[in-house]
Design a protein around this motif. Structure first.
Motif, PDB file in Angstrom:
ATOM      1  N   CYS A   1       0.814  -1.219   0.000  1.00 11.73           N
ATOM      2  CA  CYS A   1       0.000   0.000   0.000  1.00 11.73           C
ATOM      3  C   CYS A   1       0.844   1.264   0.000  1.00 11.73           C
ATOM      4  O   CYS A   1       0.355   2.336   0.392  1.00 11.73           O
ATOM      5  CB  CYS A   1      -0.961   0.001   1.190  1.00 11.73           C
ATOM      6  SG  CYS A   1      -0.140  -0.101   2.792  1.00 11.73           S
ATOM      7  N   GLY A   2       2.081   1.143  -0.442  1.00  9.03           N
ATOM      8  CA  GLY A   2       2.882   2.348  -0.535  1.00  9.03           C
ATOM      9  C   GLY A   2       4.359   2.049  -0.632  1.00  9.03           C
ATOM     10  O   GLY A   2       4.788   0.891  -0.702  1.00  9.03           O
ATOM     11  N   VAL A   3       5.154   3.142  -0.612  1.00  9.82           N
ATOM     12  CA  VAL A   3       6.595   3.043  -0.794  1.00  9.82           C
ATOM     13  C   VAL A   3       7.303   3.978   0.178  1.00  9.82           C
ATOM     14  O   VAL A   3       6.920   5.150   0.315  1.00  9.82           O
ATOM     15  CB  VAL A   3       7.004   3.436  -2.242  1.00  9.82           C
ATOM     16  CG1 VAL A   3       8.486   3.160  -2.465  1.00  9.82           C
ATOM     17  CG2 VAL A   3       6.162   2.716  -3.274  1.00  9.82           C
ATOM     18  N   ASN A   4       8.327   3.451   0.869  1.00 13.03           N
ATOM     19  CA  ASN A   4       9.250   4.307   1.613  1.00 13.03           C
ATOM     20  C   ASN A   4      10.263   4.878   0.626  1.00 13.03           C
ATOM     21  O   ASN A   4      10.836   4.127  -0.167  1.00 13.03           O
ATOM     22  CB  ASN A   4      10.019   3.518   2.687  1.00 13.03           C
ATOM     23  CG  ASN A   4       9.116   2.822   3.670  1.00 13.03           C
ATOM     24  OD1 ASN A   4       9.305   1.646   3.945  1.00 13.03           O
ATOM     25  ND2 ASN A   4       8.133   3.528   4.219  1.00 13.03           N
ATOM     26  N   THR A   5      10.512   6.177   0.689  1.00  8.86           N
ATOM     27  CA  THR A   5      11.425   6.800  -0.266  1.00  8.86           C
ATOM     28  C   THR A   5      12.490   7.619   0.453  1.00  8.86           C
ATOM     29  O   THR A   5      12.329   8.012   1.616  1.00  8.86           O
ATOM     30  CB  THR A   5      10.681   7.707  -1.253  1.00  8.86           C
ATOM     31  OG1 THR A   5      10.185   8.857  -0.571  1.00  8.86           O
ATOM     32  CG2 THR A   5       9.529   6.961  -1.923  1.00  8.86           C
ATOM     33  N   ARG A   6      13.579   7.889  -0.300  1.00 10.18           N
ATOM     34  CA  ARG A   6      14.656   8.715   0.228  1.00 10.18           C
ATOM     35  C   ARG A   6      15.246   9.537  -0.906  1.00 10.18           C
ATOM     36  O   ARG A   6      15.439   9.034  -2.014  1.00 10.18           O
ATOM     37  CB  ARG A   6      15.742   7.843   0.857  1.00 10.18           C
ATOM     38  CG  ARG A   6      16.905   8.655   1.466  1.00 10.18           C
ATOM     39  CD  ARG A   6      18.019   7.755   1.989  1.00 10.18           C
ATOM     40  NE  ARG A   6      17.562   6.929   3.090  1.00 10.18           N
ATOM     41  CZ  ARG A   6      17.612   5.596   3.104  1.00 10.18           C
ATOM     42  NH1 ARG A   6      18.101   4.953   2.061  1.00 10.18           N
ATOM     43  NH2 ARG A   6      17.174   4.916   4.137  1.00 10.18           N
TER      44      ARG A   6
ATOM     45  N   ILE B   1       5.032   7.308   0.732  1.00 11.67           N
ATOM     46  CA  ILE B   1       4.008   7.605  -0.267  1.00 11.67           C
ATOM     47  C   ILE B   1       2.993   6.476  -0.256  1.00 11.67           C
ATOM     48  O   ILE B   1       3.343   5.309  -0.466  1.00 11.67           O
ATOM     49  CB  ILE B   1       4.630   7.754  -1.663  1.00 11.67           C
ATOM     50  CG1 ILE B   1       5.662   8.891  -1.680  1.00 11.67           C
ATOM     51  CG2 ILE B   1       3.544   8.005  -2.712  1.00 11.67           C
ATOM     52  CD1 ILE B   1       6.428   9.005  -2.981  1.00 11.67           C
ATOM     53  N   GLU B   2       1.760   6.819  -0.018  1.00  4.93           N
ATOM     54  CA  GLU B   2       0.705   5.809   0.077  1.00  4.93           C
ATOM     55  C   GLU B   2       0.071   5.584  -1.292  1.00  4.93           C
ATOM     56  O   GLU B   2      -0.141   6.529  -2.058  1.00  4.93           O
ATOM     57  CB  GLU B   2      -0.363   6.251   1.073  1.00  4.93           C
ATOM     58  CG  GLU B   2      -1.382   5.166   1.382  1.00  4.93           C
ATOM     59  CD  GLU B   2      -2.322   5.546   2.509  1.00  4.93           C
ATOM     60  OE1 GLU B   2      -3.213   4.724   2.824  1.00  4.93           O
ATOM     61  OE2 GLU B   2      -2.177   6.663   3.064  1.00  4.93           O
ATOM     62  N   ALA B   3      -0.230   4.327  -1.611  1.00  2.00           N
ATOM     63  CA  ALA B   3      -0.821   3.988  -2.906  1.00  2.00           C
ATOM     64  C   ALA B   3      -1.705   2.769  -2.758  1.00  2.00           C
ATOM     65  O   ALA B   3      -1.506   1.928  -1.876  1.00  2.00           O
ATOM     66  CB  ALA B   3       0.269   3.710  -3.927  1.00  2.00           C
ATOM     67  N   ARG B   4      -2.673   2.680  -3.644  1.00  6.30           N
ATOM     68  CA  ARG B   4      -3.525   1.484  -3.664  1.00  6.30           C
ATOM     69  C   ARG B   4      -2.871   0.336  -4.421  1.00  6.30           C
ATOM     70  O   ARG B   4      -3.236  -0.823  -4.237  1.00  6.30           O
ATOM     71  CB  ARG B   4      -4.878   1.845  -4.264  1.00  6.30           C
ATOM     72  CG  ARG B   4      -5.626   2.876  -3.420  1.00  6.30           C
ATOM     73  CD  ARG B   4      -7.005   3.212  -3.953  1.00  6.30           C
ATOM     74  NE  ARG B   4      -7.682   4.110  -3.013  1.00  6.30           N
ATOM     75  CZ  ARG B   4      -7.656   5.430  -3.075  1.00  6.30           C
ATOM     76  NH1 ARG B   4      -7.004   6.015  -4.081  1.00  6.30           N
ATOM     77  NH2 ARG B   4      -8.270   6.162  -2.170  1.00  6.30           N
ATOM     78  N   ALA B   5      -1.915   0.665  -5.285  1.00  6.35           N
ATOM     79  CA  ALA B   5      -1.150  -0.353  -6.012  1.00  6.35           C
ATOM     80  C   ALA B   5       0.196   0.245  -6.378  1.00  6.35           C
ATOM     81  O   ALA B   5       0.315   1.454  -6.601  1.00  6.35           O
ATOM     82  CB  ALA B   5      -1.891  -0.815  -7.264  1.00  6.35           C
ATOM     83  N   VAL B   6       1.198  -0.621  -6.451  1.00  5.83           N
ATOM     84  CA  VAL B   6       2.561  -0.196  -6.787  1.00  5.83           C
ATOM     85  C   VAL B   6       3.060  -1.040  -7.953  1.00  5.83           C
ATOM     86  O   VAL B   6       2.896  -2.269  -7.956  1.00  5.83           O
ATOM     87  CB  VAL B   6       3.504  -0.354  -5.578  1.00  5.83           C
ATOM     88  CG1 VAL B   6       4.956  -0.077  -5.994  1.00  5.83           C
ATOM     89  CG2 VAL B   6       3.087   0.575  -4.440  1.00  5.83           C
TER      90      VAL B   6
END
Length: 505
Positions: A189-194, A203-208
């Motif tokens: 449901c999301g991605v940790n980013t740097r 970043i929250e998402a319903r699909a990646v």
């Protein structure tokens, strides 16, 4: 995590952009995140020649794909045809005895409709007159099943797809590297980013969608999966494809799939930079390739030939021969030509930064071949080759002409001409890696498959991350087509999952 995107796509190469365009087409709110800065974005796609291999039945199938269908050369062009059966046979030729995989059948079956889809999104193409034709009887004759490329090659392809994505309302964030996937209740449901400065964000998402490439830029992983020689490979493309997408997926139990010791390679200038260089114009960047070996011979550090340079059209051999060069002693070879073929050498051999030696006599040329200690071995190799050339068959670069050698333990099957007319040139080459073949198992909806055989909810993949497409070689132009086919599939699948998630909430 305050804002929620329907679909987040990791990566900004052609496959990722196709996924993003497809998801936007279905009405999703889509964000692309890219590790690189804007000037270095675009993944490996930007470093390619932009050529795409696909099924077509004749000129009429190609006209709707063209940037300039009124090109005055078109009426005098014979594009031929490239059938599904031929595409399948070409892939089988690199499968090492394996039958066509499900992924390969999908690539073939969806290739033309995906090209039409790109054209419908104003991503158009132009005939590859400079590299895929020979003039014969006043006609431009295409050969090798490869006819179209994006205008301005890989850079042009990425730019056209990015324009299409942004015109649909898509957004992209640069300097935004994916670090890990966020999972809740078994769903991605999301991605940790740097960022490069160390700033983190979720970043929250319903699909990646994972569209961030293979592991070709990671020397340790190349050595682990492909072999010790591959730590020395020049990386033809981006330095950013270090395998992070695979690592993130494996942490969730994703199924490894495909041939991990396989990769797309090509002979490259020995003295090129360690990575591709987007700071020079695309017309120059492509010139580090050296793929006219079929017009001459290649010798290694021992002075020996090591491949049948005329085995097939270079579209079908350069990936294998790039690997063969890298696996020679010292990881290099010399490509040797005489003046009879100088006018046929591609522009990459006339590039201002092309490295080569030249001499009026063959003996003098041989003395200039650095890295070969036994010059007499080269003399013998070339003398034996010249004596074995079949003089009874005419040279014809437009076809596999059967002009071969006789009596050599390693033959040259086509285009074998004596090397006897000065001045002579030799070009030092090594192996350059473009992308890796090992990836993930992906379902028919583009979903990443878990080791238990089920899709990992909310996770999709495309591009180099799809395993099972290529094995022991590669018919040129198939990689970008594969990226488009499976990128489109992943985008549709992710958009559908996002819609279902909203409906179920």
């Amino acid at each position: 995590m305050s804002e929620v995107w329907d679909v987040v796509v990791i990566g900004s190469g052609s496959a990722a952009l196709c996924a993003a365009i497809a998801a936007k087409e279905k009405g999703s709110r889509v964000l692309i995140i890219e590790k690189a800065t804007e000037d270095l974005a675009g993944g490996n796609s930007k470093y390619t020649a932009g050529a795409m291999r696909f099924v077509y039945n004749g000129n009429d199938d190609l006209i709707p794909l063209l940037q300039n269908p009124d090109d005055p050369r078109i009426p005098n062009t014979e594009f031929g045809q490239y059938t599904a059966e031929k595409f399948g046979a070409d892939l089988l030729g690199f499968n090492g005895g394996r039958p066509l995989s499900v992924e390969q059948r999908d690539l073939i079956g969806k290739s033309y409709e995906t090209m039409r889809w790109l054209a419908d999104n104003n991503v158009k193409f132009e005939p590859i007159y400079s590299r895929q034709t020979f003039e014969k009887d006043g006609k431009y004759i295409f050969w090798g099943g490869l006819t179209l490329a994006a205008e301005h090659e890989g850079v042009g392809l990425v730019e056209a797809e990015m324009r299409a994505f942004k015109a649909m309302g898509g957004e992209i964030r640069y300097d935004c590297a994916a670090v890990d996937l966020i999972v809740k209740d078994g769903r991605v449901c999301g991605v940790n980013t740097r960022s490069a400065s160390g700033e983190t964000a979720d970043i929250e998402a319903r699909a990646v969608v994972l569209g961030c490439g293979g592991f070709e830029s990671n020397a340790k992983l190349r050595e682990k999966y492909i072999g010790a020689d591959w730590a020395k490979a020049k990386v033809r493309g981006t330095p950013h494809n270090e395998g992070i997408g695979l690592e993130m997926a494996f942490k969730l139990g994703a199924q490894a799939y495909g041939l991990y010791d396989g990769c797309h390679a090509t002979p490259m200038d020995l003295h090129m930079p360690e990575y591709g260089n987007l700071n020079i114009p695309h017309e120059q960047r492509k010139n580090y390739r050296k793929i006219c070996y079929f017009l001459g011979v290649m010798v290694n550090a021992k002075g020996d030939r090591f491949v049948d340079e005329g085995k097939d059209f270079r579209n079908y051999t350069y990936a294998q021969f790039g690997r063969a060069v890298l696996e020679q002693p010292g990881h290099f070879a010399w490509q040797i030509f005489d003046s009879k073929v100088d006018h046929l050498l591609y522009e990459e051999y006339r590039f201002s930064d092309a490295h080569y030696v030249e001499a009026d006599t063959l003996d003098a040329l041989i003395e200039k071949l650095d890295g070969i200690d036994d010059k007499d071995a080269v003399r013998k190799t070339l003398a034996d080759y010249n004596a074995a050339v079949n003089a009874d068959v005419a040279f014809d670069p437009t076809i596999k002409d059967g002009k071969n050698t006789k009596g050599l333990s390693l033959p040259k099957s086509n285009w074998a001409q004596t090397i006897d007319t000065g001045p002579f040139k030799a070009y030092p080459v090594t192996g350059g890696i473009t992308f890796t073949y090992g990836g993930l198992k992906v379902s028919d909806q583009g979903g990443v498959v878990h080791e238990n055989g089920r899709d990992i909810p909310g996770l999709y993949a495309c591009g180099e991350m799809v395993g099972g497409v290529f094995y022991e070689g590669y018919p040129g132009g198939s990689g970008l087509t594969s990226g488009a086919v499976f990128g489109r599939r992943a985008g549709y699948g992710a958009a559908q999952f996002a819609t279902q998630t909203v409906a179920a909430a």
